[in-house]
Design an enzyme around this catalytic site. Structure first.
Site, short mmCIF file in Angstrom:
data_model
loop_
_atom_site.label_atom_id
_atom_site.label_comp_id
_atom_site.label_asym_id
_atom_site.label_seq_id
_atom_site.Cartn_x
_atom_site.Cartn_y
_atom_site.Cartn_z
N LYS A 182 4.89 -13.48 26.90
CA LYS A 182 6.20 -12.82 26.82
C LYS A 182 5.97 -11.38 26.36
O LYS A 182 5.29 -11.16 25.36
CB LYS A 182 7.07 -13.52 25.78
CG LYS A 182 7.52 -14.89 26.21
CD LYS A 182 9.01 -14.88 26.44
CE LYS A 182 9.51 -16.24 26.86
NZ LYS A 182 10.76 -16.11 27.64
N ASP A 242 6.25 -12.57 31.32
CA ASP A 242 7.72 -12.62 31.34
C ASP A 242 8.26 -11.44 30.55
O ASP A 242 8.03 -11.32 29.36
CB ASP A 242 8.20 -13.93 30.70
CG ASP A 242 9.70 -14.12 30.85
OD1 ASP A 242 10.36 -13.26 31.49
OD2 ASP A 242 10.23 -15.13 30.34
N GLU A 274 7.88 -12.12 35.51
CA GLU A 274 9.26 -12.61 35.56
C GLU A 274 10.19 -11.48 35.19
O GLU A 274 10.07 -10.90 34.09
CB GLU A 274 9.39 -13.70 34.48
CG GLU A 274 9.76 -15.06 35.00
CD GLU A 274 9.71 -16.06 33.86
OE1 GLU A 274 8.63 -16.65 33.65
OE2 GLU A 274 10.73 -16.25 33.17
N ASP A 308 14.37 -15.40 37.08
CA ASP A 308 14.81 -16.37 36.08
C ASP A 308 16.30 -16.09 35.79
O ASP A 308 17.18 -16.77 36.32
CB ASP A 308 13.94 -16.21 34.82
CG ASP A 308 14.36 -17.10 33.67
OD1 ASP A 308 15.27 -17.92 33.86
OD2 ASP A 308 13.79 -16.98 32.57
N LYS A 318 15.38 -23.63 34.99
CA LYS A 318 15.62 -24.15 33.64
C LYS A 318 16.82 -25.09 33.73
O LYS A 318 17.97 -24.65 33.63
CB LYS A 318 15.89 -23.01 32.67
CG LYS A 318 14.66 -22.14 32.44
CD LYS A 318 14.94 -20.99 31.51
CE LYS A 318 13.64 -20.26 31.19
NZ LYS A 318 13.86 -18.88 30.75
MG LIG Z 1 12.09 -15.69 31.73
#
Ligand SMILES: [Mg+2]
Length: 286
Positions: free
Chosen positions: A97, A125, A154, A177, A199
């Site tokens: 991340k 991400d 992402e 996403d 998700k």
């Molecule tokens: Mg994401």
């Protein structure tokens, strides 16, 4: 008879609140008792949790899984990771991340990571945190020979259009996403987009996710099942869903460390205490 599903709206990401979810769950469970069916709730977390419980009950959700997951790290973990590379030497995929803080330091650490672990595949991400210029600065600071090992970034930029332009300029693949949860989102092939992050807790029922994954695969794209900070119970269901619906893709399920206990089912390799159903507060019973 056990009918188990996890409904866990994620604060800041789910549009439904916990109070709304409790009221809606009671409505849906009452509906199920009367009719034997549950129509999909308009709240994604409720639709997903109820549909998983029914899929467990009627045996639709296969039990097998291999619990694979892309290992998740933040910038702060990255230095520790480099000092403990043995931990990931046999793993194929690491997800990092990033945000618009310390862009150069992050990309330097990523270079070091690739240097230390050759042929590591990386998912990055950015959660739409970078300006177009920041995204370019970030990628330009990663050595050219390592860029091919970045599976995707992402949502690198603040807007969808900038992310596509970034992919065109750099040749780096993009994953979507946040975009897929927008009201006007239409699934289509677009330049540089190779992957869609699914998700379920934020998207909807198992059958809705299943249809979406079919459409993603028909477009020749990858679908990556990912968690939204569910408990170990929810994670084990997500892992089974991933093994069933996306068997060739490693899911993004490495979030158990953000919990302070596990729930009913144990997540492999996790040593947090395990709470059982009778440790929980009963909100409603028939
Ligand atoms: Mg994401």
């Amino acid at each position: 008879m056990k009918v188990e599903g996890e409904i866990s709206p994620l604060f800041g990401f789910s549009r439904e609140t916990l109070d709304q979810v409790i009221d809606e769950s009671i409505i849906k469970l009452t509906e199920w008792l009367k009719t034997g069916l549950i129509n999909d709730s308009c709240f994604p977390s409720v639709a997903f949790g109820c549909s998983c419980a029914l899929a467990e009950l009627n045996g639709e959700l296969p039990k097998q899984t291999n619990y694979s997951k892309a290992l998740l790290y933040t910038f702060d973990d990255l230095k520790k990771l480099i000092l403990n590379v043995n931990k990931i030497k046999n793993k194929k995929i690491v997800k990092i991340k990033i945000n618009n803080n310390k862009i150069l330091k992050t990309s330097n650490l990523i270079n070091l990571l690739f240097e230390t672990i050759p042929k590591l595949n990386l998912r990055i991400d950015a959660n739409r945190s970078l300006t177009f210029n920041e995204a370019n600065t970030f990628i330009n600071n990663i050595n050219v020979q390592y860029r091919g090992y970045i599976d995707f970034i992402e949502e690198p930029c603040k807007t969808y259009e900038e992310s596509i332009q970034f992919a065109k300029n750099t040749g780096i693949n993009i994953a979507l996403d946040e975009s897929i949860r927008e009201v006007n989102f239409k699934l289509k092939s677009d330049f540089g987009v190779t992957t869609i992050i699914i998700k379920p807790t934020l998207i909807g029922s198992l059958s809705y996710c299943r249809d979406l994954i079919k459409k993603i695969h028909l477009l020749g794209l990858n679908a990556v099942i990912s968690s939204s900070f569910e408990s170990s119970f929810g994670l084990t269901q997500l892992s089974r869903i991933a093994y069933w619906l996306t068997p060739n893709t490693i899911p993004g399920l490495d979030t158990i460390m953000y919990n302070d206990s596990q729930l009913i089912r144990v997540w492999p390799g996790c040593f947090l205490p395990v709470k059982q159903l009778n440790d929980l507060k009963i909100i409603w019973k028939s």
